[in-house]
Design an enzyme around this catalytic site. Structure first.
Site, mmCIF file in Angstrom:
data_model
loop_
_atom_site.group_PDB
_atom_site.id
_atom_site.type_symbol
_atom_site.label_atom_id
_atom_site.label_comp_id
_atom_site.label_asym_id
_atom_site.label_seq_id
_atom_site.Cartn_x
_atom_site.Cartn_y
_atom_site.Cartn_z
ATOM 1 C CE LYS A 176 -1.739 -1.673 3.719
ATOM 2 N NZ LYS A 176 -2.516 -1.956 4.952
ATOM 3 C CB THR A 210 -6.513 7.515 8.032
ATOM 4 O OG1 THR A 210 -5.688 8.163 9.027
ATOM 5 C CG2 THR A 210 -6.753 8.479 6.875
ATOM 6 N N GLY A 212 -7.765 2.670 11.390
ATOM 7 C CA GLY A 212 -8.322 1.370 11.038
ATOM 8 C C GLY A 212 -8.420 1.072 9.558
ATOM 9 C CB THR A 213 -7.299 2.826 6.465
ATOM 10 O OG1 THR A 213 -5.990 3.124 6.977
ATOM 11 C CG2 THR A 213 -8.161 4.061 6.561
ATOM 12 N N GLY A 214 -6.081 0.056 7.471
ATOM 13 C CA GLY A 214 -5.391 -1.191 7.146
ATOM 14 C C GLY A 214 -6.185 -2.411 7.564
ATOM 15 C CB CYS A 215 -8.134 -3.157 10.641
ATOM 16 S SG CYS A 215 -6.870 -2.847 11.877
#
Length: 269
Positions: A176, A210, A212-215
């Protein structure tokens, strides 16, 4: 009788609700799956940071996994925060025992707030024991840099970095680009099954929300894999879901720091 598509998250709890298992369960539901959870750690956390981490005993984590898999099963498993080398080893052993087919690993090391979530000695265990078992891993730039032992400073370096992270082309990688400074972002998918690089462009969305975007992205990919989609389709649909969730959440104020995305943008505004 109908049967749910099922997705299991093995991760830490976020008391603020924006990341961790709370974000994963919201995402599973929003993306059409029955969600289940194994809690690896309890965090005292909000939009401003992590003030405490309480690790769950390994024996209880093992019993949680056994309870879910032996009864309900899981069409896909998403792994997030594992915190220690011992827990990483345990989860790797369970993945092998139950022959998990769709395994999405988000190598969580640092929270959006900058708080460290993975112990130093656990990084080698992650690299040697768990990541090689994954269907796909979803590192951001700082995580990929730690795993590779070198900095990634530009988008031009990302395709080669994704290949390097693939464990000799056995694990797919979604690298990412969000931590780079470019306005036009290009995430890179290395599809290990096809030995193929796929570039996934998107526009940077200006927002503080932003957390928790990865989760959310990794759990959406797991949900779409659980529904039987191919890897590239699952990743494309996951990217579309997180982009819309960020856009829908940017106008809300939740807390005083990095707020969450809007997981249920399709149902309410």
């Amino acid at each position: 009788m109908k049967k749910h598509n099922t997705a299991l998250t093995i991760a830490g709890s976020d008391s603020g609700g924006g990341a961790g298992i709370q974000a994963d369960l919201k995402t599973f539901s929003a993306c059409g799956c029955y969600g289940m959870s194994v809690i690896t750690a309890i965090t005292a956390q909000n939009t401003q940071g992590v003030s405490d981490i309480f690790p769950v005993e390994s024996s209880n984590i093992e019993k949680q996994i056994d309870a879910v898999i032996t009864d309900i099963g899981a069409d896909a498993v998403k792994v997030g925060m594992l915190h220690s080398a011992g827990v990483i080893s345990l989860v790797a052993r369970k993945v092998k025992q139950y022959e998990i087919k769709n395994l999405v690993v988000d190598p969580v090391m640092v929270a959006t707030s900058g708080d460290k979530l993975l112990q130093d000695e656990a990084i080698e265990a992650l690299k040697s024991e768990l990541l090689p078992l994954a269907t796909i891993i979803t590192p951001n730039i700082p995580e990929a840099s730690i795993l590779l032992g070198k900095k990634i400073t530009s988008q031009s370096e990302m395709p080669e970095a994704a290949r390097e992270l693939s464990f000799n082309q056995s694990v797919s990688v979604l690298l990412k680009a969000g931590h780079l400074s470019d306005e036009n972002l290009i995430d890179v998918l290395y599809d290990a099954e096809k030995d193929e690089i796929v570039k996934l462009p998107s526009q940077r969305i200006k927002t503080l929300n932003t957390h928790g975007t990865g989760c959310t992205l990794s759990s959406s990919i797991a949900a779409f894999l659980a529904r039987g989609e191919t890897l590239q389709t699952a990743v494309a649909n996951g990217k579309d879901y997180i982009d819309q969730a960020i856009k829908a959440g940017k106008d809300y104020q939740t807390g005083k720091g990095h707020g969450p995305v809007h997981h249920f943008f399709r149902w309410w505004k």
